[in-house]
Motif scaffolding. Structure first.
Motif, mmCIF file in Angstrom:
data_model
loop_
_atom_site.group_PDB
_atom_site.id
_atom_site.type_symbol
_atom_site.label_atom_id
_atom_site.label_comp_id
_atom_site.label_asym_id
_atom_site.label_seq_id
_atom_site.Cartn_x
_atom_site.Cartn_y
_atom_site.Cartn_z
ATOM 1 N N GLY A 177 7.772 130.653 54.441
ATOM 2 C CA GLY A 177 6.912 129.620 53.856
ATOM 3 C C GLY A 177 5.686 130.105 52.532
ATOM 4 N N LEU A 180 7.797 132.361 50.094
ATOM 5 C CA LEU A 180 8.103 130.988 49.535
ATOM 6 C C LEU A 180 7.093 130.464 48.256
ATOM 7 C CD1 LEU A 180 10.443 129.779 51.937
ATOM 8 C CD2 LEU A 180 11.109 131.104 49.447
ATOM 9 N N ARG A 181 5.970 130.172 48.700
ATOM 10 C CA ARG A 181 4.873 129.405 47.463
ATOM 11 C C ARG A 181 4.568 130.720 46.810
ATOM 12 N NH1 ARG A 181 4.969 126.511 52.080
ATOM 13 N NH2 ARG A 181 3.483 127.499 54.022
ATOM 14 N N ARG A 198 13.600 121.769 47.412
ATOM 15 C CA ARG A 198 13.812 122.167 48.133
ATOM 16 C C ARG A 198 12.414 121.993 49.577
ATOM 17 N NH1 ARG A 198 18.943 124.783 48.983
ATOM 18 N NH2 ARG A 198 20.254 123.750 47.147
ATOM 19 N N MET A 199 11.943 122.408 49.402
ATOM 20 C CA MET A 199 10.371 122.437 49.745
ATOM 21 C C MET A 199 9.791 120.232 49.876
ATOM 22 S SD MET A 199 7.838 125.043 49.168
ATOM 23 C CE MET A 199 8.063 126.479 50.285
ATOM 24 N N VAL A 205 15.241 125.988 52.162
ATOM 25 C CA VAL A 205 15.740 127.415 50.383
ATOM 26 C C VAL A 205 16.636 128.322 51.359
ATOM 27 C CG1 VAL A 205 14.932 128.658 48.588
ATOM 28 C CG2 VAL A 205 13.152 126.808 49.884
ATOM 29 N N THR A 210 14.806 133.549 50.631
ATOM 30 C CA THR A 210 13.784 133.877 52.184
ATOM 31 C C THR A 210 13.767 134.863 52.080
ATOM 32 O OG1 THR A 210 14.005 131.422 52.013
ATOM 33 C CG2 THR A 210 12.754 132.949 53.588
ATOM 34 N N GLY A 230 7.374 130.825 61.299
ATOM 35 C CA GLY A 230 8.322 130.005 60.549
ATOM 36 C C GLY A 230 9.358 130.463 60.559
ATOM 37 N N VAL A 233 14.555 129.994 60.438
ATOM 38 C CA VAL A 233 15.175 128.046 61.006
ATOM 39 C C VAL A 233 16.515 127.925 60.170
ATOM 40 C CG1 VAL A 233 12.403 128.110 59.140
ATOM 41 C CG2 VAL A 233 14.784 128.112 57.677
ATOM 42 N N ARG A 274 -0.532 120.668 49.456
ATOM 43 C CA ARG A 274 1.062 122.077 49.087
ATOM 44 C C ARG A 274 1.769 119.782 48.834
ATOM 45 N NH1 ARG A 274 2.162 125.190 55.199
ATOM 46 N NH2 ARG A 274 4.055 123.843 54.728
ATOM 47 N N ASP A 276 4.893 119.088 50.107
ATOM 48 C CA ASP A 276 6.093 118.490 51.551
ATOM 49 C C ASP A 276 4.211 118.183 52.574
ATOM 50 O OD1 ASP A 276 4.463 120.936 52.665
ATOM 51 O OD2 ASP A 276 6.476 121.774 52.872
ATOM 52 N N ARG A 285 11.096 116.938 57.093
ATOM 53 C CA ARG A 285 11.045 117.981 57.202
ATOM 54 C C ARG A 285 11.496 118.017 59.406
ATOM 55 N NH1 ARG A 285 5.793 120.399 56.349
ATOM 56 N NH2 ARG A 285 6.946 122.608 56.820
HETATM 57 O O1 LIG Z 1 13.183 130.216 56.559
HETATM 58 C C1 LIG Z 1 12.324 129.313 55.720
HETATM 59 C C2 LIG Z 1 11.215 129.018 55.766
HETATM 60 C C3 LIG Z 1 10.471 128.011 55.245
HETATM 61 N N1 LIG Z 1 11.193 127.379 54.083
HETATM 62 C C4 LIG Z 1 11.034 126.509 53.716
HETATM 63 O O2 LIG Z 1 9.554 126.158 53.175
HETATM 64 C C5 LIG Z 1 8.811 125.535 53.471
HETATM 65 C C6 LIG Z 1 7.543 125.274 54.328
HETATM 66 O O3 LIG Z 1 7.904 126.056 55.099
HETATM 67 P P1 LIG Z 1 6.223 126.171 56.509
HETATM 68 O O4 LIG Z 1 7.165 127.331 57.194
HETATM 69 O O5 LIG Z 1 5.955 125.002 56.946
HETATM 70 O O6 LIG Z 1 5.395 126.842 55.923
HETATM 71 C C7 LIG Z 1 9.834 124.576 54.658
HETATM 72 O O7 LIG Z 1 9.879 123.031 54.525
HETATM 73 C C8 LIG Z 1 11.448 125.230 53.870
HETATM 74 O O8 LIG Z 1 11.757 123.891 52.906
HETATM 75 C C9 LIG Z 1 12.397 127.426 54.470
HETATM 76 O O9 LIG Z 1 13.456 127.153 52.997
HETATM 77 N N2 LIG Z 1 13.385 128.768 55.333
#
Ligand SMILES: O=c1ccn([C@@H]2O[C@H](COP(=O)(O)O)[C@@H](O)[C@H]2O)c(=O)[nH]1
Ligand SMILES: Nc1ncnc2c1ncn2[C@@H]1O[C@H](COP(=O)(O)OP(=O)(O)OP(=O)(O)O)[C@@H](O)[C@H]1O
Length: 337
Positions: A177, A180-181, A198-199, A205, A210, A230, A233, A274, A276, A285
Motif C-alpha cells: 500500500g 502504491l501511495r 482504485r484506492m 490496483v 503492484t 498487505g 491481496v 488517506r 480510503d 475494502r
Molecule cells: O497488493 C496490493 C496492496 C494494496 N492495494 C491497494 O492499496 C490499498 C491500501 O492498501 P493497504 O495495505 O491498506 O495500505 C488497498 O485498498 C488497495 O486499493 C492493492 O491494490 N494491491
C-alpha cells in the motif's frame, strides 16, 4: 426455513450418492435424471425443435421412484441449464431451478443435491490451488530472495505488527500500500490517477503495477529477507509474484472482526489523510478483502505456510503471539539466510 436448514446440513456433508444423466427421448426431448440413491427423480429439461414438438405433443415430465412431489418443470421445452462439450448436464447451471424448487423438493433429495454441489465445488477449488502451487514453485528470477507476507483485513494491524517484527527480526519491511501511495504521488507517474481511483473505490490496483513496484523495491534494498505488508491481496497476484520474483516462506494472517477494524480505521482517518479511511471506502475494502483473500489463505494453508493470529487484543499482546511464531520459524538461525 426448510431450505436454509438443509443448506446448512448439506454444507457439512460430503455425500457421493448423486448422479446426473441426460436421457434422449424418442420425441426429441431430453430428460435430466437425478439419481439420489435410493430414489430417482427425472424431469424434462430440453427438447429439440422438431415437428412433433407441438401443442398436441407437449413435453412430458417423467417422475419415478418413491418421489412424487411436484418439481416445476420450468424448462418448458427450453434448455434449462448448460450442457458441457460432451453433452452432459453441468449441475451448477441447473442449480437456480433446483434452488427455486427447494420448498417443494423432497428434503432428502435437496440435501443430497446440496452436498453434491459442495463436494464438486471444494474439489474444483482444491484442484485450482494445487495447479497454482505447481506453477508457482517452478524457478523464479530471484531465488535468493525470501519473503514473508502478512495479510489481514484493512485495519487488522498489519503495519503495526510489521514494524515490530522487522525491528526485532531484521527483515526489510515493504508495504504494498505504501509503495502504491508513493507511486501515486510521484510526479509524472502514468499510474497515479489509476491508483488513486482504485484506492478511493476500495478496489485492487492491477497486480502488474503492484508486483513491479515490489520487485523494484526489493532490488533497490539490496537485502534478501523481506516482510511484505498487505500482500498478496489476490490469488493471481500471489502466484505471479511467487513465480517471477520470490516464493513466500511464511504468511501471517491477522484475523479481526469487521466492527473492530472499522472503529480503528475511522479513528486513524481523523489524522491519516488517506483517501480510503472513510466509512464508505472502508465498507468497500471489507468486501474486496472477503471476496479475494480467502482463496489466498487456502493457497498458503495447502503449503503449510499460513499462521493465523487473532488481533483483537492490544498491539503488544498481539505481538507476543506474533513473536512466538517468528521465533519458532526464524529464531536461533533456523531458516535464516
Ligand atoms: O497488493 C496490493 C496492496 C494494496 N492495494 C491497494 O492499496 C490499498 C491500501 O492498501 P493497504 O495495505 O491498506 O495500505 C488497498 O485498498 C488497495 O486499493 C492493492 O491494490 N494491491
Ligand atoms: N491491536 C490493536 N489494537 C488497537 N488498535 C490497533 C491495533 N493494531 C493496530 N491498531 C491501530 O489501528 C489502526 C490501523 O492499524 P494498521 O495501520 O497497523 O492496520 P493495517 O492492517 O496495516 O491497515 P491498512 O490495511 O488499512 O493499512 C492504527 O491506527 C493502529 O494504531
Amino acid at each position: 426455513m426448510l431450505r436454509s436448514t438443509f443448506s446448512r446440513i448439506g454444507l457439512v456433508t460430503k455425500c457421493p450418492l448423486i448422479r446426473l444423466s441426460l436421457i434422449s427421448n424418442a420425441n426429441g426431448s431430453r430428460t435430466l435424471a437425478i439419481r439420489a440413491q435410493p430414489r430417482t427423480f427425472t424431469t424434462t429439461v430440453y427438447r429439440r425443435r422438431t415437428a412433433n414438438m407441438n401443442k398436441q405433443n407437449p413435453p412430458q415430465v417423467k417422475r419415478s421412484g418413491a418421489f412424487d412431489k411436484r418439481w416445476d418443470n420450468s424448462a418448458n421445452g427450453k434448455v434449462a441449464g448448460r450442457l458441457n462439450e460432451r453433452g452432459k448436464p453441468e449441475l451448477e447451471s441447473f442449480l437456480p431451478q433446483i434452488h427455486n424448487a427447494a420448498d417443494s423438493l423432497d428434503p432428502l433429495l435437496y440435501l443430497i443435491l446440496i452436498a453434491y454441489l459442495y463436494r464438486e465445488f471444494t474439489k474444483k477449488t482444491k484442484r485450482t490451488i494445487r495447479e497454482s502451487i505447481a506453477q508457482a514453485s517452478s524457478t523464479n528470477k530471484f531465488s535468493s530472495f525470501h519473503d514473508n507476507g502478512i495479510i489481514g483485513g484493512p485495519g487488522s494491524g498489519k503495519g503495526t505488527q510489521c514494524r515490530n517484527i522487522s525491528k526485532e527480526f531484521g527483515f526489510t519491511h515493504l508495504s504494498a500500500g505504501d509503495l502504491l501511495r508513493a507511486e501515486k504521488k510521484r510526479p509524472g507517474s502514468k499510474y497515479g490517477e489509476l491508483i488513486n481511483t482504485r484506492m478511493k473505490e476500495g478496489k485492487i490496483v492491477p497486480m502488474e503495477i503492484t508486483n513491479a513496484l515490489l520487485e523494484q523495491a526489493m532490488l533497490d534494498d539490496g537485502g534478501k529477507r523481506f516482510l511484505i505488508d498487505g500482500f498478496p491481496v489476490q490469488m493471481g497476484q500471489a502466484v505471479k509474484f511467487e513465480k517471477e520474483v520470490a516464493p513466500a516462506q511464511l504468511v501471517l494472517y491477522l484475523e479481526c472482526p469487521e466492527n473492530v477494524m472499522l472503529k480503528r480505521l475511522l479513528k486513524r482517518g481523523e489524522t491519516s489523510g488517506r483517501v480510503d479511511d472513510n466509512a464508505e471506502t472502508i465498507r468497500r475494502r471489507f468486501k474486496t478483502f472477503v471476496e479475494n483473500s480467502y482463496p489466498i489463505v487456502d493457497y498458503y494453508k495447502e503449503q503449510g505456510k499460513i499462521r493465523s493470529i487473532s488481533c483483537v487484543n492490544p498491539p503488544d499482546v498481539v505481538y507476543q503471539e506474533v513473536k512466538e511464531i517468528m521465533n519458532k520459524e526464524f529464531g536461533k538461525n533456523k531458516n535464516v539466510i
